[in-house]
Design a protein around this motif. Sequence first.
Motif, mmCIF file in Angstrom:
data_model
loop_
_atom_site.group_PDB
_atom_site.id
_atom_site.type_symbol
_atom_site.label_atom_id
_atom_site.label_comp_id
_atom_site.label_asym_id
_atom_site.label_seq_id
_atom_site.Cartn_x
_atom_site.Cartn_y
_atom_site.Cartn_z
ATOM 1 N N PHE A 35 4.961 -2.844 2.046
ATOM 2 C CA PHE A 35 4.747 -2.731 0.596
ATOM 3 C C PHE A 35 3.497 -3.489 0.167
ATOM 4 C CE2 PHE A 35 9.428 -1.782 -0.220
ATOM 5 C CZ PHE A 35 9.178 -0.478 -0.591
ATOM 6 N N LEU A 36 3.294 -4.661 0.727
ATOM 7 C CA LEU A 36 2.126 -5.477 0.371
ATOM 8 C C LEU A 36 0.831 -4.747 0.732
ATOM 9 C CD1 LEU A 36 1.167 -8.195 -0.763
ATOM 10 C CD2 LEU A 36 1.310 -9.109 1.543
ATOM 11 N N LEU B 209 4.233 -9.775 -9.191
ATOM 12 C CA LEU B 209 4.791 -9.042 -8.055
ATOM 13 C C LEU B 209 4.018 -9.309 -6.763
ATOM 14 C CD1 LEU B 209 5.731 -5.571 -9.572
ATOM 15 C CD2 LEU B 209 7.266 -7.300 -8.664
ATOM 16 N N GLY B 210 2.693 -9.406 -6.861
ATOM 17 C CA GLY B 210 1.887 -9.677 -5.675
ATOM 18 C C GLY B 210 2.137 -11.070 -5.128
ATOM 19 N N GLY B 211 2.208 -12.044 -6.012
ATOM 20 C CA GLY B 211 2.495 -13.414 -5.575
ATOM 21 C C GLY B 211 3.873 -13.536 -4.955
ATOM 22 N N LEU B 212 4.843 -12.846 -5.559
ATOM 23 C CA LEU B 212 6.194 -12.880 -5.011
ATOM 24 C C LEU B 212 6.265 -12.172 -3.658
ATOM 25 C CD1 LEU B 212 8.241 -12.283 -8.265
ATOM 26 C CD2 LEU B 212 8.237 -14.354 -6.869
ATOM 27 N N MET B 213 5.516 -11.081 -3.496
ATOM 28 C CA MET B 213 5.489 -10.395 -2.197
ATOM 29 C C MET B 213 4.898 -11.287 -1.115
ATOM 30 S SD MET B 213 4.533 -6.422 -2.297
ATOM 31 C CE MET B 213 5.210 -5.386 -3.544
ATOM 32 N N CYS B 214 3.851 -12.015 -1.460
ATOM 33 C CA CYS B 214 3.256 -12.951 -0.492
ATOM 34 C C CYS B 214 4.256 -14.047 -0.123
ATOM 35 C CB CYS B 214 1.976 -13.558 -1.049
ATOM 36 S SG CYS B 214 0.613 -12.404 -1.159
ATOM 37 N N ALA B 215 4.963 -14.566 -1.128
ATOM 38 C CA ALA B 215 5.978 -15.589 -0.868
ATOM 39 C C ALA B 215 7.101 -15.029 0.002
ATOM 40 C CB ALA B 215 6.530 -16.120 -2.182
ATOM 41 N N GLN B 216 7.514 -13.780 -0.259
ATOM 42 C CA GLN B 216 8.550 -13.146 0.555
ATOM 43 C C GLN B 216 8.098 -13.002 2.001
ATOM 44 O OE1 GLN B 216 9.024 -9.453 -1.465
ATOM 45 N NE2 GLN B 216 10.081 -10.369 -3.217
ATOM 46 N N THR C 99 0.535 -1.515 1.119
ATOM 47 C CA THR C 99 0.474 -0.329 0.263
ATOM 48 C C THR C 99 -0.143 -0.655 -1.088
ATOM 49 O OG1 THR C 99 2.399 0.641 1.339
ATOM 50 C CG2 THR C 99 1.857 1.464 -0.851
ATOM 51 N N TYR C 100 0.273 -1.750 -1.686
ATOM 52 C CA TYR C 100 -0.259 -2.118 -3.000
ATOM 53 C C TYR C 100 -1.657 -2.725 -2.907
ATOM 54 C CZ TYR C 100 3.965 -1.016 -5.537
ATOM 55 O OH TYR C 100 5.004 -0.341 -6.119
ATOM 56 N N LEU C 101 -1.929 -3.470 -1.846
ATOM 57 C CA LEU C 101 -3.275 -4.046 -1.693
ATOM 58 C C LEU C 101 -4.331 -2.970 -1.513
ATOM 59 C CD1 LEU C 101 -3.009 -7.255 0.487
ATOM 60 C CD2 LEU C 101 -3.891 -7.043 -1.824
ATOM 61 N N LEU C 102 -4.010 -1.951 -0.759
ATOM 62 C CA LEU C 102 -4.965 -0.866 -0.515
ATOM 63 C C LEU C 102 -4.841 0.252 -1.549
ATOM 64 C CD1 LEU C 102 -4.808 -0.583 3.370
ATOM 65 C CD2 LEU C 102 -6.512 -1.746 1.959
ATOM 66 N N GLN C 103 -4.026 0.040 -2.561
ATOM 67 C CA GLN C 103 -3.806 1.002 -3.645
ATOM 68 C C GLN C 103 -3.320 2.360 -3.129
ATOM 69 O OE1 GLN C 103 -7.109 1.236 -6.326
ATOM 70 N NE2 GLN C 103 -7.391 -0.970 -6.359
ATOM 71 N N ALA D 200 -9.100 1.416 -1.561
ATOM 72 C CA ALA D 200 -9.897 0.269 -1.991
ATOM 73 C C ALA D 200 -8.989 -0.949 -2.079
ATOM 74 C CB ALA D 200 -10.530 0.552 -3.351
ATOM 75 N N LEU D 201 -9.523 -2.087 -1.738
ATOM 76 C CA LEU D 201 -8.758 -3.328 -1.756
ATOM 77 C C LEU D 201 -8.608 -3.814 -3.196
ATOM 78 C CD1 LEU D 201 -7.427 -5.394 0.112
ATOM 79 C CD2 LEU D 201 -9.551 -6.666 0.068
ATOM 80 N N ASP D 202 -7.404 -4.094 -3.607
ATOM 81 C CA ASP D 202 -7.109 -4.563 -4.959
ATOM 82 C C ASP D 202 -6.680 -6.026 -4.884
ATOM 83 O OD1 ASP D 202 -6.534 -4.792 -7.633
ATOM 84 O OD2 ASP D 202 -4.683 -3.634 -7.531
ATOM 85 N N GLY D 203 -7.653 -6.922 -4.921
ATOM 86 C CA GLY D 203 -7.373 -8.349 -4.835
ATOM 87 C C GLY D 203 -6.644 -8.892 -6.045
ATOM 88 N N SER D 204 -6.758 -8.226 -7.193
ATOM 89 C CA SER D 204 -6.078 -8.699 -8.397
ATOM 90 C C SER D 204 -4.558 -8.549 -8.284
ATOM 91 C CB SER D 204 -6.593 -7.961 -9.628
ATOM 92 O OG SER D 204 -6.271 -6.587 -9.550
ATOM 93 N N PHE D 205 -4.096 -7.699 -7.377
ATOM 94 C CA PHE D 205 -2.655 -7.546 -7.186
ATOM 95 C C PHE D 205 -2.034 -8.852 -6.690
ATOM 96 C CE2 PHE D 205 0.950 -6.577 -4.372
ATOM 97 C CZ PHE D 205 1.827 -6.100 -5.331
#
Length: 170
Positions: free
Chosen positions: A73-74, A27-34, A76-80, A17-22
């Motif tokens: 990683f992004l 950590l999610g914002g930093l991964m997007c910036a990376q 992996t965490y987005l799709l839980q 399932a897509l986890d948009g709150s990540f």
Amino acid sequence: MAGLPGARSASPGSPPALDGSFLLSPLGGLMCAQAVLGLLVWSLIAATTYHLHAAYGWVMFVSLFFWILTILFLVTYLLQLHQKFYMVPWPLVLMISNAVATVLYLTAFVTSAAAVQPTSWRQWDYNRRAAASFFACVTMIIYGVSTFFSFRAWKGLGSNAATSQVTDHV
């Protein structure tokens, strides 16, 4: 997952399932910036004649390798998917990856900055290499900050110790 925002319990047999709150978490914002900054670094280097200078091969390797790893990683965490593979210590894996990326981006930044030559006969190569050096420095800083947050997630700081020990993977 102790300390990871947006961590909801998902049974191992359920579809991802897509986890948009990540994306809204630190950590999610930093991964997007990376991902964005890493893309800038390797695309700026790739747009030059980097193959003529051995130093830029290292910068290209570091930036491309960690860009791909960050995207993995992004996703992996987005799709839980980290909850599907609960036996992997994801906060520790993420912390180690970010720490290694910080150190290697430091070497890539120093290498790139030292190899920039303002007397280049191709002005656009100079501009792109200088910009790649700048973005490599910013990316290194972002990975360092992400290492701090992933360390806090690994140690369980900011979360209840009782909930970090409870798993519902029965």
